[in-house]
Design an enzyme around this catalytic site. Structure first.
Site, PDB file in Angstrom:
ATOM      1  N   SER A   7     -17.927  59.038  13.013  1.00  0.00           N
ATOM      2  CA  SER A   7     -17.780  59.922  13.883  1.00  0.00           C
ATOM      3  C   SER A   7     -16.811  59.469  15.103  1.00  0.00           C
ATOM      4  O   SER A   7     -15.859  60.250  15.607  1.00  0.00           O
ATOM      5  CB  SER A   7     -19.074  60.138  14.557  1.00  0.00           C
ATOM      6  OG  SER A   7     -20.057  60.665  13.380  1.00  0.00           O
ATOM      7  N   GLU A  16     -23.666  74.681  15.855  1.00  0.00           N
ATOM      8  CA  GLU A  16     -24.533  74.116  14.888  1.00  0.00           C
ATOM      9  C   GLU A  16     -24.455  75.069  13.751  1.00  0.00           C
ATOM     10  O   GLU A  16     -24.611  76.222  13.719  1.00  0.00           O
ATOM     11  CB  GLU A  16     -25.756  73.844  15.428  1.00  0.00           C
ATOM     12  CG  GLU A  16     -25.843  73.083  16.656  1.00  0.00           C
ATOM     13  CD  GLU A  16     -27.356  72.766  17.195  1.00  0.00           C
ATOM     14  OE1 GLU A  16     -28.288  73.460  16.633  1.00  0.00           O
ATOM     15  OE2 GLU A  16     -27.509  71.834  17.987  1.00  0.00           O
ATOM     16  N   THR A  75     -24.091  69.620  11.677  1.00  0.00           N
ATOM     17  CA  THR A  75     -25.175  70.101  10.528  1.00  0.00           C
ATOM     18  C   THR A  75     -26.342  69.577  10.780  1.00  0.00           C
ATOM     19  O   THR A  75     -27.118  69.626   9.788  1.00  0.00           O
ATOM     20  CB  THR A  75     -24.397  69.590   9.287  1.00  0.00           C
ATOM     21  OG1 THR A  75     -24.294  68.340   9.110  1.00  0.00           O
ATOM     22  CG2 THR A  75     -22.960  70.266   9.125  1.00  0.00           C
ATOM     23  N   HIS A  95     -25.635  61.957  20.221  1.00  0.00           N
ATOM     24  CA  HIS A  95     -24.268  62.482  19.973  1.00  0.00           C
ATOM     25  C   HIS A  95     -23.663  63.388  20.924  1.00  0.00           C
ATOM     26  O   HIS A  95     -22.558  63.421  21.317  1.00  0.00           O
ATOM     27  CB  HIS A  95     -24.250  63.011  18.360  1.00  0.00           C
ATOM     28  CG  HIS A  95     -23.951  62.346  17.245  1.00  0.00           C
ATOM     29  ND1 HIS A  95     -22.776  61.979  17.003  1.00  0.00           N
ATOM     30  CD2 HIS A  95     -24.851  61.557  16.477  1.00  0.00           C
ATOM     31  CE1 HIS A  95     -22.910  60.976  16.039  1.00  0.00           C
ATOM     32  NE2 HIS A  95     -24.048  60.729  15.615  1.00  0.00           N
ATOM     33  N   GLY A 127     -17.589  56.771   4.907  1.00  0.00           N
ATOM     34  CA  GLY A 127     -17.757  55.611   5.272  1.00  0.00           C
ATOM     35  C   GLY A 127     -19.443  55.265   5.223  1.00  0.00           C
ATOM     36  O   GLY A 127     -20.022  56.402   5.173  1.00  0.00           O
ATOM     37  N   SER A 181     -20.265  53.052  10.523  1.00  0.00           N
ATOM     38  CA  SER A 181     -19.090  52.386  10.051  1.00  0.00           C
ATOM     39  C   SER A 181     -18.008  52.988  10.929  1.00  0.00           C
ATOM     40  O   SER A 181     -16.910  52.236  11.055  1.00  0.00           O
ATOM     41  CB  SER A 181     -18.739  52.833   8.741  1.00  0.00           C
ATOM     42  OG  SER A 181     -18.425  54.156   8.606  1.00  0.00           O
ATOM     43  N   GLY A 182     -18.340  53.724  11.963  1.00  0.00           N
ATOM     44  CA  GLY A 182     -17.222  54.459  12.825  1.00  0.00           C
ATOM     45  C   GLY A 182     -16.657  55.454  12.580  1.00  0.00           C
ATOM     46  O   GLY A 182     -15.747  55.992  13.038  1.00  0.00           O
TER      47      GLY A 182
END
Length: 201
Positions: free
Chosen positions: A16, A67, A40, A55, A9, A13-14
């Site tokens: 995650s 990570e 990442t 996040h 997306g 756009s949503g």
């Protein structure tokens, strides 16, 4: 059918959020289930550091996290438990990290390769190997993987050759990753449009 799921997306756009919903649903199916987030992103500037921090705050406390800005295949293989869903967020940043590394942020496995990346000179063989390693790790994994990435090929064509290369390679990677997945979702305005992956002949 493969248990893996690719979510694409545009920005905001949503993607995650939807991936986290799928991970939460996985947790609720069994007390043996777990979730590991593989992030990442690199904290390259203040704005990116704020995004990463946001996040982390938004991420459910029940999710483990690691990570992997460069060795994504290694991070995926390190989660051996098939009862753990792996959420990779995101492929776009991973491809950018490998193909357009910031000075001083490159993978320093050897001095020569580190210097090459710091100068932005990532060889075709090096990228091809990382790409193949990721696809192999996806095929090997029994437990589910949810992969998040930006669909950036539908916008304005970038002027720089290095940026065009990232766009092209990301598009090719999306196609190959989709072939490792059972489902693909395109996000728009927070709404998921999901279908089964059609296998290539």
């Amino acid at each position: 059918m493969s248990p893996h799921h690719l979510i694409l997306g545009g920005q905001r756009s949503g993607k995650s959020r939807h991936a986290e919903r799928l991970a939460q649903a996985w947790l609720q199916r069994s007390p043996q289930h777990g979730v590991t987030v593989v992030a990442t992103a690199m904290a390259s500037d203040d704005e990116m550091r704020e995004r990463i921090a946001r996040h982390r705050l938004d991420r459910p406390a029940s999710f483990d996290a690691t990570e992997a800005p460069l060795d994504l295949a290694g991070a995926l293989r390190s989660v051996r438990d098939p009862q753990r869903l792996v959420l990779i967020d995101c492929l776009t940043l991973w491809v950018t990290n490998v193909l357009m590394p910031l000075h001083g942020a490159a993978d320093a496995r050897t001095d020569a390769r580190a210097d090459a990346r710091a100068d932005g000179l990532v060889g075709e063989a090096d990228w091809a190997q990382r790409r193949l390693d990721l696809l192999a790790a996806l095929r090997e994994r029994e437990g589910p993987v949810v992969l998040v990435s930006n669909e950036i090929g539908m916008g304005v064509i970038p002027l720089g050759a290095d940026v065009r290369r990232v766009v092209d390679e990301l598009g090719r990677l999306h196609q190959d990753v989709a072939q490792c997945c059972g489902h693909i979702t395109l996000m728009a305005a927070g709404q998921p449009f999901t279908q089964q992956v059609q296998r290539w002949a």
